[in-house]
Design a protein around this motif. Structure first.
Motif, PDB file in Angstrom:
ATOM      1  N   GLU A 189       0.836  -1.197   0.000  1.00 24.72           N
ATOM      2  CA  GLU A 189       0.000   0.000   0.000  1.00 24.72           C
ATOM      3  C   GLU A 189       0.872   1.249   0.000  1.00 24.72           C
ATOM      4  O   GLU A 189       1.896   1.308   0.666  1.00 24.72           O
ATOM      5  CB  GLU A 189      -0.906   0.018   1.237  1.00 24.72           C
ATOM      6  N   GLY A 190       0.430   2.252  -0.772  1.00 23.52           N
ATOM      7  CA  GLY A 190       1.216   3.471  -0.929  1.00 23.52           C
ATOM      8  C   GLY A 190       1.924   3.552  -2.261  1.00 23.52           C
ATOM      9  O   GLY A 190       2.492   4.584  -2.603  1.00 23.52           O
ATOM     10  N   CYS A 191       1.890   2.451  -3.036  1.00 24.28           N
ATOM     11  CA  CYS A 191       2.479   2.450  -4.375  1.00 24.28           C
ATOM     12  C   CYS A 191       1.475   3.009  -5.372  1.00 24.28           C
ATOM     13  O   CYS A 191       0.305   2.617  -5.386  1.00 24.28           O
ATOM     14  CB  CYS A 191       2.873   1.026  -4.769  1.00 24.28           C
ATOM     15  N   ALA A 192       1.917   3.903  -6.231  1.00 26.76           N
ATOM     16  CA  ALA A 192       1.026   4.530  -7.203  1.00 26.76           C
ATOM     17  C   ALA A 192       0.527   3.535  -8.239  1.00 26.76           C
ATOM     18  O   ALA A 192      -0.593   3.672  -8.749  1.00 26.76           O
ATOM     19  CB  ALA A 192       1.729   5.696  -7.884  1.00 26.76           C
ATOM     20  N   TYR A 193       1.336   2.530  -8.587  1.00 29.65           N
ATOM     21  CA  TYR A 193       0.902   1.516  -9.550  1.00 29.65           C
ATOM     22  C   TYR A 193      -0.280   0.726  -8.959  1.00 29.65           C
ATOM     23  O   TYR A 193      -1.272   0.469  -9.637  1.00 29.65           O
ATOM     24  CB  TYR A 193       2.028   0.545  -9.886  1.00 29.65           C
ATOM     25  N   ARG A 194      -0.161   0.336  -7.703  1.00 24.86           N
ATOM     26  CA  ARG A 194      -1.247  -0.384  -7.027  1.00 24.86           C
ATOM     27  C   ARG A 194      -2.481   0.502  -6.921  1.00 24.86           C
ATOM     28  O   ARG A 194      -3.604   0.045  -7.182  1.00 24.86           O
ATOM     29  CB  ARG A 194      -0.778  -0.821  -5.635  1.00 24.86           C
ATOM     30  N   ASP A 195      -2.294   1.759  -6.562  1.00 20.16           N
ATOM     31  CA  ASP A 195      -3.426   2.679  -6.434  1.00 20.16           C
ATOM     32  C   ASP A 195      -4.186   2.811  -7.750  1.00 20.16           C
ATOM     33  O   ASP A 195      -5.423   2.839  -7.767  1.00 20.16           O
ATOM     34  CB  ASP A 195      -2.946   4.056  -5.976  1.00 20.16           C
ATOM     35  N   GLU A 196      -3.439   2.893  -8.865  1.00 21.66           N
ATOM     36  CA  GLU A 196      -4.095   3.041 -10.162  1.00 21.66           C
ATOM     37  C   GLU A 196      -4.835   1.766 -10.549  1.00 21.66           C
ATOM     38  O   GLU A 196      -5.934   1.820 -11.117  1.00 21.66           O
ATOM     39  CB  GLU A 196      -3.072   3.414 -11.238  1.00 21.66           C
ATOM     40  N   ALA A 197      -4.258   0.613 -10.245  1.00 21.59           N
ATOM     41  CA  ALA A 197      -4.938  -0.650 -10.531  1.00 21.59           C
ATOM     42  C   ALA A 197      -6.261  -0.732  -9.776  1.00 21.59           C
ATOM     43  O   ALA A 197      -7.312  -1.066 -10.349  1.00 21.59           O
ATOM     44  CB  ALA A 197      -4.034  -1.824 -10.158  1.00 21.59           C
ATOM     45  N   LEU A 198      -6.237  -0.387  -8.485  1.00 20.39           N
ATOM     46  CA  LEU A 198      -7.463  -0.467  -7.678  1.00 20.39           C
ATOM     47  C   LEU A 198      -8.480   0.589  -8.104  1.00 20.39           C
ATOM     48  O   LEU A 198      -9.687   0.331  -8.100  1.00 20.39           O
ATOM     49  CB  LEU A 198      -7.119  -0.308  -6.200  1.00 20.39           C
ATOM     50  N   ARG A 199      -8.006   1.768  -8.457  1.00 16.87           N
ATOM     51  CA  ARG A 199      -8.930   2.815  -8.929  1.00 16.87           C
ATOM     52  C   ARG A 199      -9.702   2.339 -10.149  1.00 16.87           C
ATOM     53  O   ARG A 199     -10.927   2.492 -10.241  1.00 16.87           O
ATOM     54  CB  ARG A 199      -8.158   4.088  -9.275  1.00 16.87           C
ATOM     55  N   SER A 200      -8.970   1.757 -11.113  1.00 14.63           N
ATOM     56  CA  SER A 200      -9.619   1.331 -12.358  1.00 14.63           C
ATOM     57  C   SER A 200     -10.604   0.192 -12.106  1.00 14.63           C
ATOM     58  O   SER A 200     -11.682   0.145 -12.710  1.00 14.63           O
ATOM     59  CB  SER A 200      -8.559   0.914 -13.380  1.00 14.63           C
ATOM     60  N   LEU A 201     -10.252  -0.736 -11.225  1.00 18.22           N
ATOM     61  CA  LEU A 201     -11.145  -1.864 -10.928  1.00 18.22           C
ATOM     62  C   LEU A 201     -12.397  -1.402 -10.199  1.00 18.22           C
ATOM     63  O   LEU A 201     -13.501  -1.874 -10.481  1.00 18.22           O
ATOM     64  CB  LEU A 201     -10.398  -2.912 -10.111  1.00 18.22           C
ATOM     65  N   ALA A 232      -0.347  -4.070 -12.738  1.00 16.73           N
ATOM     66  CA  ALA A 232      -0.422  -2.812 -13.477  1.00 16.73           C
ATOM     67  C   ALA A 232       0.946  -2.144 -13.371  1.00 16.73           C
ATOM     68  O   ALA A 232       1.388  -1.779 -12.281  1.00 16.73           O
ATOM     69  CB  ALA A 232      -1.498  -1.905 -12.890  1.00 16.73           C
ATOM     70  N   LEU A 233       1.616  -1.995 -14.520  1.00 15.11           N
ATOM     71  CA  LEU A 233       2.972  -1.449 -14.557  1.00 15.11           C
ATOM     72  C   LEU A 233       3.111  -0.497 -15.732  1.00 15.11           C
ATOM     73  O   LEU A 233       2.338  -0.581 -16.707  1.00 15.11           O
ATOM     74  CB  LEU A 233       4.005  -2.567 -14.708  1.00 15.11           C
ATOM     75  N   PRO A 234       4.106   0.402 -15.704  1.00 11.08           N
ATOM     76  CA  PRO A 234       4.392   1.213 -16.894  1.00 11.08           C
ATOM     77  C   PRO A 234       4.706   0.309 -18.088  1.00 11.08           C
ATOM     78  O   PRO A 234       5.356  -0.731 -17.940  1.00 11.08           O
ATOM     79  CB  PRO A 234       5.621   2.031 -16.471  1.00 11.08           C
ATOM     80  N   GLU A 235       4.240   0.699 -19.253  1.00 12.29           N
ATOM     81  CA  GLU A 235       4.412  -0.123 -20.451  1.00 12.29           C
ATOM     82  C   GLU A 235       5.879  -0.467 -20.706  1.00 12.29           C
ATOM     83  O   GLU A 235       6.223  -1.619 -20.984  1.00 12.29           O
ATOM     84  CB  GLU A 235       3.833   0.616 -21.665  1.00 12.29           C
ATOM     85  N   LYS A 236       6.751   0.542 -20.623  1.00  9.30           N
ATOM     86  CA  LYS A 236       8.162   0.298 -20.909  1.00  9.30           C
ATOM     87  C   LYS A 236       8.807  -0.614 -19.873  1.00  9.30           C
ATOM     88  O   LYS A 236       9.643  -1.454 -20.208  1.00  9.30           O
ATOM     89  CB  LYS A 236       8.918   1.626 -20.977  1.00  9.30           C
ATOM     90  N   ASN A 257      -5.036   4.666 -16.339  1.00 13.70           N
ATOM     91  CA  ASN A 257      -4.533   6.011 -16.622  1.00 13.70           C
ATOM     92  C   ASN A 257      -3.017   6.046 -16.445  1.00 13.70           C
ATOM     93  O   ASN A 257      -2.453   5.242 -15.701  1.00 13.70           O
ATOM     94  CB  ASN A 257      -5.160   7.028 -15.669  1.00 13.70           C
ATOM     95  N   PRO A 258      -2.350   6.994 -17.094  1.00  9.60           N
ATOM     96  CA  PRO A 258      -0.907   7.137 -16.879  1.00  9.60           C
ATOM     97  C   PRO A 258      -0.613   7.520 -15.430  1.00  9.60           C
ATOM     98  O   PRO A 258      -1.449   8.094 -14.735  1.00  9.60           O
ATOM     99  CB  PRO A 258      -0.495   8.263 -17.835  1.00  9.60           C
ATOM    100  N   VAL A 259       0.581   7.188 -14.993  1.00  6.82           N
ATOM    101  CA  VAL A 259       1.061   7.577 -13.662  1.00  6.82           C
ATOM    102  C   VAL A 259       2.109   8.671 -13.842  1.00  6.82           C
ATOM    103  O   VAL A 259       2.923   8.625 -14.762  1.00  6.82           O
ATOM    104  CB  VAL A 259       1.653   6.362 -12.916  1.00  6.82           C
ATOM    105  N   GLU A 260       2.052   9.655 -12.970  1.00 12.86           N
ATOM    106  CA  GLU A 260       2.945  10.811 -13.045  1.00 12.86           C
ATOM    107  C   GLU A 260       4.151  10.594 -12.131  1.00 12.86           C
ATOM    108  O   GLU A 260       4.015  10.123 -11.005  1.00 12.86           O
ATOM    109  CB  GLU A 260       2.150  12.037 -12.593  1.00 12.86           C
ATOM    110  N   LEU A 261       5.325  10.928 -12.632  1.00 13.85           N
ATOM    111  CA  LEU A 261       6.532  10.892 -11.824  1.00 13.85           C
ATOM    112  C   LEU A 261       6.874  12.312 -11.426  1.00 13.85           C
ATOM    113  O   LEU A 261       7.007  13.192 -12.277  1.00 13.85           O
ATOM    114  CB  LEU A 261       7.693  10.274 -12.607  1.00 13.85           C
TER     115      LEU A 261
END
Length: 288
Positions: A189-201, A232-236, A257-261
């Motif tokens: 918890e606290g990872c932006a990749y995980r947050d985006e995965a859960l948001r979309s679901l 859910a990970l960055p494409e590259k 959605n994209p994740v911002e760095l």
């Protein structure tokens, strides 16, 4: 009157020779093409020689005199950058507390660290990895001087320096569950990749379960390859780790959605130095 060569003009000359184009040089330097053309015209008038070979409006290369000046220009620009770095860099022995997402260490961090040490040989880096939410919190509490952290796209304070398009990765057999819930492989918890995965679901009203909570990128990659679930990970990043895209499961996996760095710098930290370090790490680790 002594002749003085302008460093910015020399940068323009170098860019034109390297790119063989005024327009591309202007894009690289963030200036207009007309401004670049005026710089070169003034430089040729100053040195008294044409510097570029042109044919039908295209740059073929430098003239012999131009090639000689470019060689000097590279030395002058490099010396100027070293002088600026010396003035803006940290004091001898000063320790910079740097925070990074853990997965950055498994990208190209070694070359980023080598470049930082080359530019700032006296700097001492103290590195700590953690999930993005805690890195951001610790930066605000003064526990870090500089931090790169990931977040959802926003208008929050802090310099957004990159955007990473996201994708689902995993094997189709990972959906072999009786309850229909999406099995996730994610960081803590606290990872932006995980947050985006859960948001979309949640937005797609899909049930989910954490099949594997990984503490490192290598653990996450192995879990996905073993078929434990979807990440859910960055494409590259996923492509670099040879993970299979889950593109054929569009009905089960919602769009991401994209994740911002973002680059965060503590108020008391020397900003030019910190921003340079952040840019080096971004170019080597996030944008590779």
């Amino acid at each position: 009157m002594p002749t003085t060569l302008d460093i910015d003009t020399l940068r323009s000359l170098i860019a034109i020779v390297e790119l063989k184009s005024f327009s591309r040089a202007a894009e690289r330097l963030g200036r207009s093409q007309s401004a670049i053309s005026l710089q070169i015209a003034r430089l040729e008038g100053l040195v008294g020689h044409p510097l570029l070979e042109r044919s039908r409006g295209r740059v073929i290369g430098p003239t012999p005199r131009g090639a000689a000046l470019v060689a000097h220009a590279r030395e002058m620009v490099a010396l100027n950058e070293r002088a600026v770095a010396a003035m803006r860099g940290p004091a001898s022995g000063e320790r910079i507390r740097l925070g990074l997402p853990a997965d950055f260490l498994e990208r190209d961090f070694s070359s980023a660290l080598e470049e930082i040490r080359l530019r700032y040989p006296k700097a001492q880096l103290s590195l700590r990895t953690d999930v993005s939410a805690r890195l951001k919190e610790d930066l605000g509490l003064g526990r870090l001087d500089l931090a790169l952290f990931k977040r959802a796209q926003s208008n929050e304070a802090g310099a957004a320096i990159a955007f990473e398009p996201m994708a689902w990765f995993g094997r189709p057999t990972a959906f072999a569950r009786g309850d229909g819930a999406v099995p996730l492989v994610a960081f803590a918890e606290g990872c932006a990749y995980r947050d985006e995965a859960l948001r979309s679901l949640r937005q797609a009203a899909r049930d989910w379960t954490i099949a594997c909570e990984a503490r490192s990128l290598s653990a996450l990659v192995h879990a996905v390859k073993a078929g434990l679930g979807y990440a859910a990970l960055p494409e590259k990043l996923g492509a670099r780790k040879s993970l299979g895209r889950a593109d054929g499961l569009t009905d089960e996996l919602p769009e991401l959605n994209p994740v911002e760095l973002a680059l965060g710098i503590a108020e008391r930290c020397e900003i030019p130095f910190a921003r340079t370090v952040g840019t080096i790490i971004t170019e080597r680790c996030a944008l590779a």
